[in-house]
Design an enzyme around this catalytic site. Structure first.
Site, PDB file in Angstrom:
ATOM      1  N   TYR A 154      -0.214  11.416   1.269  1.00  0.00           N
ATOM      2  CA  TYR A 154      -0.419  11.567  -0.180  1.00  0.00           C
ATOM      3  C   TYR A 154      -0.077  10.270  -0.913  1.00  0.00           C
ATOM      4  O   TYR A 154      -0.847   9.784  -1.745  1.00  0.00           O
ATOM      5  CB  TYR A 154       0.424  12.721  -0.711  1.00  0.00           C
ATOM      6  CG  TYR A 154       0.272  12.949  -2.197  1.00  0.00           C
ATOM      7  CD1 TYR A 154      -0.868  13.568  -2.707  1.00  0.00           C
ATOM      8  CD2 TYR A 154       1.253  12.537  -3.095  1.00  0.00           C
ATOM      9  CE1 TYR A 154      -1.024  13.774  -4.068  1.00  0.00           C
ATOM     10  CE2 TYR A 154       1.111  12.741  -4.452  1.00  0.00           C
ATOM     11  CZ  TYR A 154      -0.026  13.354  -4.937  1.00  0.00           C
ATOM     12  OH  TYR A 154      -0.165  13.545  -6.292  1.00  0.00           O
ATOM     13  N   LYS A 158      -2.557   7.762  -3.086  1.00  0.00           N
ATOM     14  CA  LYS A 158      -2.383   7.468  -4.503  1.00  0.00           C
ATOM     15  C   LYS A 158      -2.182   5.972  -4.755  1.00  0.00           C
ATOM     16  O   LYS A 158      -2.568   5.458  -5.808  1.00  0.00           O
ATOM     17  CB  LYS A 158      -1.229   8.293  -5.074  1.00  0.00           C
ATOM     18  CG  LYS A 158      -1.535   9.790  -5.135  1.00  0.00           C
ATOM     19  CD  LYS A 158      -2.822  10.069  -5.905  1.00  0.00           C
ATOM     20  CE  LYS A 158      -3.119  11.553  -6.034  1.00  0.00           C
ATOM     21  NZ  LYS A 158      -4.352  11.817  -6.812  1.00  0.00           N
TER      22      LYS A 158
END
Length: 281
Positions: A154, A158
């Site tokens: 994740y 990002k």
């Protein structure tokens, strides 16, 4: 120079618009007079937001689109037509340590959170550049400014989203296209995406509320801002890397970086019902 995009009378397309922050952005844009196009994998959620907007007298349509499918994105973009504001909001999180996450979950996270940015933006950017106006919004995360534990895929996705926006902005400025970009890096948002996260220390920063974040994003689109970090103090996180490693690690613990996600119940990219391209956070 790029300027803000007035939302009244604009066409705004949002990926993952059927739930969480995406839903709030869709509703807020409609209240400001936008024609809203919702893309989501979950037909019921997308239709519910569409109907909510229509019931209030606004204009909205909803389509089932897998933003990781290049050809599906191209086809859906042809149906949607030109847009003035593109909000790349779709996102998932596996919430597992690297060695515990499945191959499928990691691939899904990267495809939804990163590759979809390319497919969706490419589908609409040419039209914006030809009209010399528009805004491309990328919902990144505070995790795109500093890595967090047990969210390696994740966080990496990002970081990539932030870099995508920054490079795209440079490209559009160099080409004098008149198209603006906005990257949004919020701390934890109370969308349910990170339910069950436990931290080493109590969180010192407040959990953000969906409505508050959506309002700030819509304001930023109209103002022509290039970056929105919520709360603003999160802007300081990357600068902390100049500190000794032990000091940096200690500060990350105090700020609430994840210790364990054993009780994680949020949007897990391995669960079929969570493949609805939910809220960015």
């Amino acid at each position: 120079m790029p300027t803000g995009t007035p939302l009244s009378g604009a066409t705004l397309l949002i990926t993952g618009g059927g739930s969480g922050l995406g839903r709030r952005l869709a509703l807020g844009a409609a209240r400001r007079g936008s024609r809203v196009v919702i893309w989501d994998l979950d037909a019921a959620r997308g239709a519910a937001v569409r109907d909510e907007i229509r019931a209030a007298g606004g204009f909205a349509e909803a389509h089932i689109v897998d933003v990781t499918d290049r050809e599906a994105v191209k086809a859906a973009a042809g149906v949607a037509g030109p847009v003035d504001v593109l909000v790349n909001n779709a996102g998932v999180v596996s919430g597992r340590p690297l060695l515990e996450a499945t191959d499928e979950a990691i691939e899904r996270t990267m495809n939804v959170n990163v590759m979809a940015l390319y497919w969706v933006t490419r589908a609409f950017l040419g039209g914006m550049a030809n009209r010399r106006r528009g805004t491309v919004v990328t919902i990144a995360s505070a995790a795109g400014l500093v890595g967090v534990a047990r969210q390696t895929d994740y966080s990496a996705s990002k970081f990539a989203a932030f870099g995508f926006n920054e490079s795209l902005r440079a490209e559009l400025r160099a080409g004098r296209t008149g198209v603006n970009t906005l990257v949004v890096c919020p701390y934890y948002i109370d969308t349910g995406m990170f339910d069950g996260v436990q931290t080493r220390w109590p969180l010192l920063l407040p959990i953000l509320q969906e409505e508050q974040v959506a309002t700030r994003i819509l304001d930023a689109i109209e103002a022509g801002r290039r970056k929105l970090v919520l709360p603003p103090i999160v802007n300081l996180l990357p600068a902390l890397r100049i500190l000794p490693v032990t000091v940096f690690d200690g500060l990350m613990d105090v700020l609430g970086v994840n210790r364990t996600m054993d009780h994680f119940t949020g949007r897990d990219a391995t669960r079929a019902e969570e493949k609805t391209v939910g809220p960015g956070a």
